[in-house]
Scaffold this motif. Structure first.
Motif, PDB file in Angstrom:
ATOM      1  N   GLU A 111       0.838  -1.205   0.000  1.00  8.80           N
ATOM      2  CA  GLU A 111       0.000   0.000   0.000  1.00  8.80           C
ATOM      3  C   GLU A 111       0.872   1.254   0.000  1.00  8.80           C
ATOM      4  O   GLU A 111       0.606   2.210  -0.739  1.00  8.80           O
ATOM      5  CB  GLU A 111      -0.939   0.006   1.215  1.00  8.80           C
ATOM      6  CG  GLU A 111      -1.903   1.181   1.211  1.00  8.80           C
ATOM      7  CD  GLU A 111      -2.887   1.180   2.370  1.00  8.80           C
ATOM      8  OE1 GLU A 111      -3.658   2.166   2.451  1.00  8.80           O
ATOM      9  OE2 GLU A 111      -2.901   0.240   3.189  1.00  8.80           O
ATOM     10  N   VAL A 112       1.937   1.247   0.799  1.00 11.50           N
ATOM     11  CA  VAL A 112       2.859   2.384   0.860  1.00 11.50           C
ATOM     12  C   VAL A 112       3.483   2.642  -0.520  1.00 11.50           C
ATOM     13  O   VAL A 112       3.554   3.785  -0.971  1.00 11.50           O
ATOM     14  CB  VAL A 112       3.952   2.142   1.927  1.00 11.50           C
ATOM     15  CG1 VAL A 112       5.099   3.126   1.780  1.00 11.50           C
ATOM     16  CG2 VAL A 112       3.353   2.223   3.332  1.00 11.50           C
ATOM     17  N   GLU A 113       3.928   1.573  -1.185  1.00 12.22           N
ATOM     18  CA  GLU A 113       4.538   1.730  -2.520  1.00 12.22           C
ATOM     19  C   GLU A 113       3.572   2.386  -3.500  1.00 12.22           C
ATOM     20  O   GLU A 113       3.968   3.265  -4.274  1.00 12.22           O
ATOM     21  CB  GLU A 113       4.983   0.375  -3.064  1.00 12.22           C
ATOM     22  CG  GLU A 113       6.280  -0.117  -2.478  1.00 12.22           C
ATOM     23  CD  GLU A 113       6.743  -1.406  -3.129  1.00 12.22           C
ATOM     24  OE1 GLU A 113       7.900  -1.451  -3.561  1.00 12.22           O
ATOM     25  OE2 GLU A 113       5.931  -2.354  -3.208  1.00 12.22           O
ATOM     26  N   ASP A 114       2.305   1.952  -3.477  1.00 13.00           N
ATOM     27  CA  ASP A 114       1.303   2.548  -4.369  1.00 13.00           C
ATOM     28  C   ASP A 114       1.165   4.051  -4.101  1.00 13.00           C
ATOM     29  O   ASP A 114       1.101   4.856  -5.040  1.00 13.00           O
ATOM     30  CB  ASP A 114      -0.065   1.877  -4.180  1.00 13.00           C
ATOM     31  CG  ASP A 114      -0.098   0.457  -4.742  1.00 13.00           C
ATOM     32  OD1 ASP A 114       0.808   0.087  -5.510  1.00 13.00           O
ATOM     33  OD2 ASP A 114      -1.051  -0.279  -4.392  1.00 13.00           O
ATOM     34  N   VAL A 115       1.122   4.404  -2.821  1.00 13.03           N
ATOM     35  CA  VAL A 115       0.985   5.821  -2.437  1.00 13.03           C
ATOM     36  C   VAL A 115       2.205   6.626  -2.901  1.00 13.03           C
ATOM     37  O   VAL A 115       2.084   7.725  -3.447  1.00 13.03           O
ATOM     38  CB  VAL A 115       0.783   5.960  -0.911  1.00 13.03           C
ATOM     39  CG1 VAL A 115       0.888   7.409  -0.476  1.00 13.03           C
ATOM     40  CG2 VAL A 115      -0.551   5.366  -0.511  1.00 13.03           C
ATOM     41  N   LEU A 116       3.403   6.051  -2.717  1.00 18.33           N
ATOM     42  CA  LEU A 116       4.628   6.772  -3.095  1.00 18.33           C
ATOM     43  C   LEU A 116       4.723   6.951  -4.609  1.00 18.33           C
ATOM     44  O   LEU A 116       5.184   7.993  -5.084  1.00 18.33           O
ATOM     45  CB  LEU A 116       5.864   6.055  -2.558  1.00 18.33           C
ATOM     46  CG  LEU A 116       5.994   6.035  -1.039  1.00 18.33           C
ATOM     47  CD1 LEU A 116       7.252   5.293  -0.630  1.00 18.33           C
ATOM     48  CD2 LEU A 116       5.994   7.442  -0.457  1.00 18.33           C
ATOM     49  N   GLU A 117       4.287   5.946  -5.368  1.00 12.77           N
ATOM     50  CA  GLU A 117       4.275   6.077  -6.825  1.00 12.77           C
ATOM     51  C   GLU A 117       3.365   7.206  -7.260  1.00 12.77           C
ATOM     52  O   GLU A 117       3.697   8.004  -8.137  1.00 12.77           O
ATOM     53  CB  GLU A 117       3.857   4.763  -7.489  1.00 12.77           C
ATOM     54  CG  GLU A 117       4.944   3.717  -7.474  1.00 12.77           C
ATOM     55  CD  GLU A 117       4.457   2.369  -7.983  1.00 12.77           C
ATOM     56  OE1 GLU A 117       3.451   2.317  -8.733  1.00 12.77           O
ATOM     57  OE2 GLU A 117       5.101   1.358  -7.635  1.00 12.77           O
ATOM     58  N   THR A 118       2.194   7.301  -6.633  1.00 11.03           N
ATOM     59  CA  THR A 118       1.250   8.381  -6.938  1.00 11.03           C
ATOM     60  C   THR A 118       1.846   9.735  -6.561  1.00 11.03           C
ATOM     61  O   THR A 118       1.755  10.703  -7.325  1.00 11.03           O
ATOM     62  CB  THR A 118      -0.077   8.155  -6.177  1.00 11.03           C
ATOM     63  OG1 THR A 118      -0.603   6.896  -6.539  1.00 11.03           O
ATOM     64  CG2 THR A 118      -1.081   9.249  -6.491  1.00 11.03           C
ATOM     65  N   ALA A 119       2.500   9.808  -5.389  1.00 10.07           N
ATOM     66  CA  ALA A 119       3.111  11.062  -4.927  1.00 10.07           C
ATOM     67  C   ALA A 119       4.235  11.488  -5.874  1.00 10.07           C
ATOM     68  O   ALA A 119       4.380  12.675  -6.174  1.00 10.07           O
ATOM     69  CB  ALA A 119       3.639  10.910  -3.507  1.00 10.07           C
ATOM     70  N   ALA A 120       5.024  10.542  -6.329  1.00  8.36           N
ATOM     71  CA  ALA A 120       6.160  10.853  -7.214  1.00  8.36           C
ATOM     72  C   ALA A 120       5.672  11.350  -8.575  1.00  8.36           C
ATOM     73  O   ALA A 120       6.345  12.145  -9.236  1.00  8.36           O
ATOM     74  CB  ALA A 120       7.045   9.634  -7.387  1.00  8.36           C
ATOM     75  N   ALA A 121       4.476  10.886  -8.989  1.00  8.48           N
ATOM     76  CA  ALA A 121       3.931  11.272 -10.288  1.00  8.48           C
ATOM     77  C   ALA A 121       3.361  12.690 -10.277  1.00  8.48           C
ATOM     78  O   ALA A 121       3.122  13.280 -11.329  1.00  8.48           O
ATOM     79  CB  ALA A 121       2.865  10.286 -10.715  1.00  8.48           C
ATOM     80  N   ARG A 122       3.152  13.248  -9.049  1.00  7.76           N
ATOM     81  CA  ARG A 122       2.559  14.595  -8.967  1.00  7.76           C
ATOM     82  C   ARG A 122       3.520  15.645  -9.443  1.00  7.76           C
ATOM     83  O   ARG A 122       4.679  15.646  -9.253  1.00  7.76           O
ATOM     84  CB  ARG A 122       2.150  14.903  -7.536  1.00  7.76           C
ATOM     85  CG  ARG A 122       0.741  14.449  -7.268  1.00  7.76           C
ATOM     86  CD  ARG A 122       0.204  15.045  -5.986  1.00  7.76           C
ATOM     87  NE  ARG A 122       0.119  13.955  -5.007  1.00  7.76           N
ATOM     88  CZ  ARG A 122       0.299  14.105  -3.708  1.00  7.76           C
ATOM     89  NH1 ARG A 122       0.637  15.271  -3.230  1.00  7.76           N
ATOM     90  NH2 ARG A 122       0.168  13.103  -2.906  1.00  7.76           N
TER      91      ARG A 122
END
Length: 188
Positions: free
Chosen positions: A177-188
């Protein structure tokens, strides 16, 4: 773009375990203010002596001291690509101080992960951890004192960077779940 992550949550939520995995995966330092303060205490430094009694009681170290510790740590070169900050901020003044520190570096937080877990499960995990200062009384006190203030949660929620993490699952499930969140954050 640096990956600047804060992990909030009660003791026993798995913040340290996940912070280490994030740091290893992203190649950024895991900054644990509790570990820094305990190391200073164990080394018998002036700072360590100043916080020894507070740590022994399971209370929070003053904003002034912990802000200075974080300011010094963020000034180190290894934080240029980002960091995972655990154990800080714990108060609204600390959050505002962190924002000010990052602003001087022309940076802002990428994401704030709020690890969510029941007090009963947190207590059970802390009992099993077996740190020398983890007596049942101290654990109960720490869970009470280190509860994430609602005003801190709201501060980050209002900025749109707070993401709740279901920390009551296995280490691998939480990290997915953390990895998914970080991928989304990095894409911002």
């Amino acid at each position: 773009m640096p990956l600047d992550v804060v992990i909030l949550g009660p003791p026993g939520a798995g913040k340290g375990t996940q912070a280490e995995r994030i740091a290893a995966e992203a190649g950024i330092p895991h900054i644990n203010t509790g570990a820094i303060l305990r190391a200073e205490r164990d080394a018998g430094t002036e700072l360590g002596r100043a916080v020894e009694a507070v740590l022994a009681r399971g209370d929070l170290v003053s904003d002034e001291i912990v802000i200075a510790v974080v300011r010094d740590r963020l000034a180190e070169d290894d934080t240029a690509r980002g960091f995972v900050l655990e154990g800080f901020p714990r108060t609204l003044p600390q959050a505002e101080a962190l924002d000010a520190m990052l602003a001087t570096l022309d940076r802002e937080l990428s994401v704030v992960l709020e690890f969510q877990i029941s007090e009963a499960l947190a207590f059970e995990r802390l009992l099993k951890r077996g740190r020398k200062d983890d007596t049942p009384e101290t654990i109960r006190h720490r869970i009470e004192v280190q509860r994430v203030p609602e005003e801190l949660v709201e501060y980050y929620r209002a900025r749109g960077i707070l993401v709740g993490i279901h920390a009551d699952r296995t280490i691998d499930e939480v990290f997915a779940e953390v990895e998914d969140v970080l991928e989304t954050a990095a894409a911002r």
